[in-house]
Design a protein around this motif. Sequence first.
Motif, PDB file in Angstrom:
ATOM      1  N   ASN A 143       0.785  -1.215   0.218  1.00 31.88           N
ATOM      2  CA  ASN A 143      -0.045   0.036   0.075  1.00 31.88           C
ATOM      3  C   ASN A 143       0.645   1.201  -0.029  1.00 31.88           C
ATOM      4  OD1 ASN A 143      -2.469  -1.517   0.026  1.00 31.88           O
ATOM      5  ND2 ASN A 143      -2.447  -1.652   2.131  1.00 31.88           N
ATOM      6  N   LEU A 144       1.926   1.245   0.700  1.00 30.86           N
ATOM      7  CA  LEU A 144       2.711   2.266   0.730  1.00 30.86           C
ATOM      8  C   LEU A 144       3.545   2.679  -0.682  1.00 30.86           C
ATOM      9  CD1 LEU A 144       4.514   2.024   4.337  1.00 30.86           C
ATOM     10  CD2 LEU A 144       2.864   3.755   3.560  1.00 30.86           C
ATOM     11  N   TRP A 145       3.819   1.299  -1.176  1.00 35.42           N
ATOM     12  CA  TRP A 145       4.394   1.514  -2.572  1.00 35.42           C
ATOM     13  C   TRP A 145       3.494   2.111  -3.628  1.00 35.42           C
ATOM     14  CZ3 TRP A 145       8.634   1.005  -5.495  1.00 35.42           C
ATOM     15  CH2 TRP A 145       9.765   0.645  -5.052  1.00 35.42           C
ATOM     16  N   ILE A 146       2.073   1.838  -3.417  1.00 36.07           N
ATOM     17  CA  ILE A 146       1.138   2.330  -4.398  1.00 36.07           C
ATOM     18  C   ILE A 146       0.926   3.935  -4.098  1.00 36.07           C
ATOM     19  CG2 ILE A 146      -1.257   2.492  -4.838  1.00 36.07           C
ATOM     20  CD1 ILE A 146      -1.357  -0.455  -4.111  1.00 36.07           C
ATOM     21  N   ILE A 147       1.035   4.338  -2.764  1.00 32.94           N
ATOM     22  CA  ILE A 147       0.879   5.888  -2.502  1.00 32.94           C
ATOM     23  C   ILE A 147       2.128   6.521  -3.228  1.00 32.94           C
ATOM     24  CG2 ILE A 147       0.968   7.299  -0.474  1.00 32.94           C
ATOM     25  CD1 ILE A 147      -0.583   5.441   1.238  1.00 32.94           C
ATOM     26  N   GLY A 148       3.389   5.871  -2.878  1.00 34.12           N
ATOM     27  CA  GLY A 148       4.540   6.404  -3.528  1.00 34.12           C
ATOM     28  C   GLY A 148       4.583   6.776  -4.934  1.00 34.12           C
ATOM     29  N   VAL A 149       3.865   5.672  -5.538  1.00 29.86           N
ATOM     30  CA  VAL A 149       3.961   5.716  -6.900  1.00 29.86           C
ATOM     31  C   VAL A 149       2.963   6.775  -7.424  1.00 29.86           C
ATOM     32  CG1 VAL A 149       3.041   4.478  -9.155  1.00 29.86           C
ATOM     33  CG2 VAL A 149       4.482   3.420  -7.702  1.00 29.86           C
ATOM     34  N   VAL A 150       1.729   7.047  -6.478  1.00 31.16           N
ATOM     35  CA  VAL A 150       0.738   7.965  -6.879  1.00 31.16           C
ATOM     36  C   VAL A 150       1.192   9.276  -6.873  1.00 31.16           C
ATOM     37  CG1 VAL A 150      -1.222   9.026  -6.321  1.00 31.16           C
ATOM     38  CG2 VAL A 150      -1.097   6.601  -6.455  1.00 31.16           C
ATOM     39  N   LEU A 151       2.304   9.620  -5.748  1.00 39.10           N
ATOM     40  CA  LEU A 151       2.832  10.697  -5.550  1.00 39.10           C
ATOM     41  C   LEU A 151       3.959  11.314  -6.446  1.00 39.10           C
ATOM     42  CD1 LEU A 151       3.528  10.416  -1.654  1.00 39.10           C
ATOM     43  CD2 LEU A 151       1.929  12.167  -2.867  1.00 39.10           C
ATOM     44  N   LEU A 152       4.659  10.078  -7.021  1.00 35.26           N
ATOM     45  CA  LEU A 152       5.678  10.196  -7.997  1.00 35.26           C
ATOM     46  C   LEU A 152       5.085  10.619  -9.477  1.00 35.26           C
ATOM     47  CD1 LEU A 152       8.481  10.256  -8.881  1.00 35.26           C
ATOM     48  CD2 LEU A 152       8.681   7.707  -9.170  1.00 35.26           C
ATOM     49  N   LEU A 153       3.909   9.904  -9.512  1.00 40.55           N
ATOM     50  CA  LEU A 153       3.253  10.323 -11.044  1.00 40.55           C
ATOM     51  C   LEU A 153       2.493  11.825 -10.925  1.00 40.55           C
ATOM     52  CD1 LEU A 153       1.792   9.183 -13.479  1.00 40.55           C
ATOM     53  CD2 LEU A 153      -0.019   8.512 -12.027  1.00 40.55           C
ATOM     54  N   ALA A 154       2.046  12.073  -9.602  1.00 43.18           N
ATOM     55  CA  ALA A 154       1.470  13.469  -9.638  1.00 43.18           C
ATOM     56  C   ALA A 154       2.600  14.670 -10.242  1.00 43.18           C
ATOM     57  CB  ALA A 154       1.140  13.718  -8.251  1.00 43.18           C
ATOM     58  N   ILE A 155       3.810  14.208  -9.149  1.00 41.66           N
ATOM     59  CA  ILE A 155       5.181  15.016  -9.527  1.00 41.66           C
ATOM     60  C   ILE A 155       5.368  15.056 -10.801  1.00 41.66           C
ATOM     61  CG2 ILE A 155       7.379  15.242  -8.967  1.00 41.66           C
ATOM     62  CD1 ILE A 155       6.823  14.317  -6.050  1.00 41.66           C
ATOM     63  N   SER A 156       5.646  13.868 -11.700  1.00 47.98           N
ATOM     64  CA  SER A 156       5.726  13.842 -13.097  1.00 47.98           C
ATOM     65  C   SER A 156       5.000  14.712 -13.898  1.00 47.98           C
ATOM     66  CB  SER A 156       6.109  12.462 -13.434  1.00 47.98           C
ATOM     67  OG  SER A 156       7.106  11.850 -12.646  1.00 47.98           O
ATOM     68  N   ILE A 157       3.577  14.638 -13.637  1.00 51.51           N
ATOM     69  CA  ILE A 157       2.581  15.284 -14.621  1.00 51.51           C
ATOM     70  C   ILE A 157       2.863  16.685 -14.064  1.00 51.51           C
ATOM     71  CG2 ILE A 157       0.154  15.686 -14.624  1.00 51.51           C
ATOM     72  CD1 ILE A 157      -0.587  12.809 -13.849  1.00 51.51           C
ATOM     73  N   LEU A 158       3.119  17.221 -13.019  1.00 46.80           N
ATOM     74  CA  LEU A 158       3.381  18.562 -13.038  1.00 46.80           C
ATOM     75  C   LEU A 158       4.699  19.094 -13.620  1.00 46.80           C
ATOM     76  CD1 LEU A 158       2.522  18.873  -9.175  1.00 46.80           C
ATOM     77  CD2 LEU A 158       1.195  19.838 -10.925  1.00 46.80           C
ATOM     78  N   ILE A 159       5.600  18.190 -13.607  1.00 46.63           N
ATOM     79  CA  ILE A 159       6.863  18.607 -14.413  1.00 46.63           C
ATOM     80  C   ILE A 159       6.621  18.484 -16.072  1.00 46.63           C
ATOM     81  CG2 ILE A 159       9.190  17.621 -15.161  1.00 46.63           C
ATOM     82  CD1 ILE A 159       9.300  16.464 -12.051  1.00 46.63           C
ATOM     83  N   VAL A 160       5.840  17.627 -16.541  1.00 42.83           N
ATOM     84  CA  VAL A 160       5.750  17.657 -17.961  1.00 42.83           C
ATOM     85  C   VAL A 160       4.776  18.911 -18.160  1.00 42.83           C
ATOM     86  CG1 VAL A 160       4.078  16.464 -19.504  1.00 42.83           C
ATOM     87  CG2 VAL A 160       5.820  15.304 -18.135  1.00 42.83           C
ATOM     88  N   TRP A 161       3.792  19.372 -17.513  1.00 40.93           N
ATOM     89  CA  TRP A 161       2.860  20.308 -17.570  1.00 40.93           C
ATOM     90  C   TRP A 161       3.599  21.760 -17.555  1.00 40.93           C
ATOM     91  CZ3 TRP A 161      -1.214  21.218 -20.247  1.00 40.93           C
ATOM     92  CH2 TRP A 161      -2.221  22.189 -19.867  1.00 40.93           C
ATOM     93  N   SER A 162       4.450  21.832 -16.666  1.00 40.97           N
ATOM     94  CA  SER A 162       5.381  22.958 -16.642  1.00 40.97           C
ATOM     95  C   SER A 162       6.383  23.044 -17.658  1.00 40.97           C
ATOM     96  CB  SER A 162       6.084  22.914 -15.201  1.00 40.97           C
ATOM     97  OG  SER A 162       7.252  21.949 -15.350  1.00 40.97           O
TER      98      SER A 162
END
Length: 218
Positions: free
Chosen positions: A130-149
């Motif tokens: 479950n913690l791995w899944i949360i970590g992946v979600v956080l990393l995905l959100a960060i990466s989406i923000l990086i792409v969008w910027s």
Amino acid sequence: MKTNRNLALACIIFTVIALCGDLLLLLVVNSLRAGVHVQSITMLAIGGLLGCISIPLAYASGFAVMARVIRPTAKTMAAIMLFCGIGAAIIGPIIHAMTWMSIRSAIITGAVSSSSPMEAMVEQGGLLLNLWIIGVVLLLAISILIVWSGIRRPRAIPLWLAFLNPIVLNLLIGTLGSFSDIGRSYLVPLAPNLAHIGFFIALYWYLHSGKLQQPAYS
């Protein structure tokens, strides 16, 4: 600018140390899978401590720099990225510590899984998964923000940096490692740290090049 470069360099160093910690844990668990005797408890302790200390420093400093870079053109995105980065800096060492204790427990009980490390983690399930899944979600959100910027106007970063984000690098490294047993044993579990090293090096190079201009409309 100089502060950002220094922080980016520091987070590269911290991430390399975290990679060494992960590698020590993997050397122990994969040696046990192969029936090879190693100084497991000592290596586990060193690997566990290296990761638990360096992971929060790497993620917190790295994504703080990224947030500072995009803040002049995207304050809300920068705030969200900083929040997600802090979340990753908290969850990362917890995952590392739980992995450390899980391997230590397996050594004591003799219940070492024959599956690759990531497959064994998925099979075990529970809080660690479950913690791995949360970590992946956080990393995905960060990466989406990086792409969008990098694609929105005005651009905060160039496109090449936007698409060298941690998720893209993680997927590339993980895919490459999935084709062989040694890749599944080492490269796939190490993919998150390798991806962050690659991204933070790219970020440092961008900052060091002196081409940071904000706002940039093209």
